[in-house]
Design an enzyme around this catalytic site. Structure first.
Site, short mmCIF file in Angstrom:
data_model
loop_
_atom_site.label_atom_id
_atom_site.label_comp_id
_atom_site.label_asym_id
_atom_site.label_seq_id
_atom_site.Cartn_x
_atom_site.Cartn_y
_atom_site.Cartn_z
N TYR A 51 116.03 91.42 11.63
CA TYR A 51 116.51 90.85 10.37
C TYR A 51 117.49 91.81 9.70
O TYR A 51 117.15 92.95 9.39
CB TYR A 51 115.35 90.55 9.42
N PRO A 221 109.90 76.27 6.21
CA PRO A 221 109.11 75.15 5.69
C PRO A 221 109.80 74.36 4.58
O PRO A 221 109.46 73.20 4.36
CB PRO A 221 107.85 75.84 5.16
N LEU A 222 110.75 74.98 3.89
CA LEU A 222 111.47 74.27 2.82
C LEU A 222 112.74 73.59 3.35
O LEU A 222 113.45 72.93 2.59
CB LEU A 222 111.83 75.23 1.69
N ALA A 223 113.01 73.77 4.65
CA ALA A 223 114.12 73.08 5.32
C ALA A 223 115.45 73.28 4.59
O ALA A 223 116.22 72.34 4.43
CB ALA A 223 113.81 71.59 5.48
N GLY A 225 116.15 73.49 1.61
CA GLY A 225 116.31 72.71 0.38
C GLY A 225 116.70 71.26 0.59
O GLY A 225 117.13 70.60 -0.36
N THR A 228 114.72 69.26 -1.89
CA THR A 228 114.61 69.77 -3.26
C THR A 228 115.97 70.01 -3.91
O THR A 228 116.11 69.85 -5.12
CB THR A 228 113.83 71.10 -3.30
N GLU A 229 116.98 70.40 -3.12
CA GLU A 229 118.28 70.75 -3.70
C GLU A 229 119.47 70.15 -2.97
O GLU A 229 120.43 69.72 -3.59
CB GLU A 229 118.45 72.28 -3.69
#
Length: 312
Positions: A51, A221-223, A225, A228-229
């Site tokens: 990373y 897991p939030l793909a 956004g 959500t965004e």
């Protein structure tokens, strides 16, 4: 490994994706994100040696040096096994025992700690010898350098092959899983269908992990956004609207709804959130601290909305 409803993924820490040095500003941004995670009840931090070309670990090590008591309050997890291109060389996978040991020693140095709580083997290496891998992991454990081991991006047969010569149990498997990346779930219900034949996810992997005590961790897991965004398709927009409605109904945030959808699955999936924005980390607080409140019907509503079509 430590029980946790949510893991904080540190891939976004450390500045740019190059081999240049990290800066004081990178440390300050990392500190803000880590503090938001801790305030939200998240105490497991996930790294990988690649990373930001090692800068994510190095910046986190600087945080541990600034606050010595922090190390005892958290669980540190990192990964090795991917070699990024250097000079004229190519990118490759490397799970030779000697390489694993070297990479762990380098990660410990960057993180400024004397042990890792968990080490994951980042991706399968077709040239890996399970006996050689087992010898390296056992040695690291006996020296007190690594307490537990797991894998990432591996199927049930690959895990079983690594586990066979290894007395220590593999405790985690990190896979991409989200309301958008659903092949792990679609494969369960599309057995014996034409559509199911085209799914790439190895059937039985989720079940193997559950039966053998291998904790499933979900990266992405939030793909990014999508719900959500930043919805990208009509199905995304329909699912995002449903996420908004459910967030209002349950008195929480859209991010929590998306994570609850994963956590509601009986496999005990642990999301690994990767945002470096403190406000978005805090938006996941309820997922880190509460049982998923989604009903059976709401869970299916989200699945069907994200699919953009009815279940088979």
């Amino acid at each position: 490994m430590a029980e946790s409803r949510v893991v904080y993924g540190c891939m976004g820490l450390g500045g740019s994706w190059d081999r240049g040095p990290w800066t004081a500003a990178d440390v300050d941004r990392a500190q803000a994100a880590v503090e938001a995670a801790l305030e939200s009840g998240i105490t497991v931090f996930d790294h990988a040696d690649i990373y930001r070309h090692g800068k994510a670990e190095a910046v986190f090590g600087e945080l541990l040096a600034r606050e010595p008591g922090l190390r005892d309050r958290i669980t540190l997890q990192t990964k090795c096994g991917i070699r990024l291109p250097e000079g004229d060389g190519i990118g490759r996978y490397d799970l030779r025992g000697s390489s694993i040991v070297q990479r762990v020693e380098e990660s410990l140095g960057r993180l400024r700690t004397d042990h890792l709580d968990v080490l994951l083997l980042h991706r399968p290496d077709p040239l890996a010898d399970p006996e050689d891998v087992a010898e390296a992991l056992t040695s690291l454990h006996r020296q007190g350098l690594v307490r537990q081991f797991g894998v990432s991006n591996m199927s049930a047969p690959q895990i079983a092959r690594l586990q066979k010569p290894l007395e220590l149990p593999l405790v985690a498997n990190q896979l991409e899983m989200s309301l958008h990346r659903r092949d792990w779930l679609e494969s369960e219900v599309q057995v014996n269908t034409v559509a199911g034949a085209g799914l790439g996810f190895p059937v039985g992997t989720v079940e193997y992990c559950v039966e053998n005590g291998v904790r499933l961790q979900a990266w992405g897991p939030l793909a990014r956004g999508r719900f959500t965004e930043n919805p990208e398709t009509e199905a995304d927009r329909a699912a995002a609207e449903l996420v908004r409605v459910l967030a209002e109904r349950h008195g929480t945030t859209p991010e929590t709804i998306v994570l609850w959808w994963l956590q509601r699955h009986p496999a005990g999936i642990v999301p690994v959130i990767g945002t470096s924005r403190p406000e978005r980390v805090r938006a996941c607080r309820d997922a880190a601290g509460e049982e998923p409140a989604l009903t059976h019907e709401e869970w299916y509503q989200l699945w069907v909305a994200a699919r953009g079509e009815p279940l088979p």
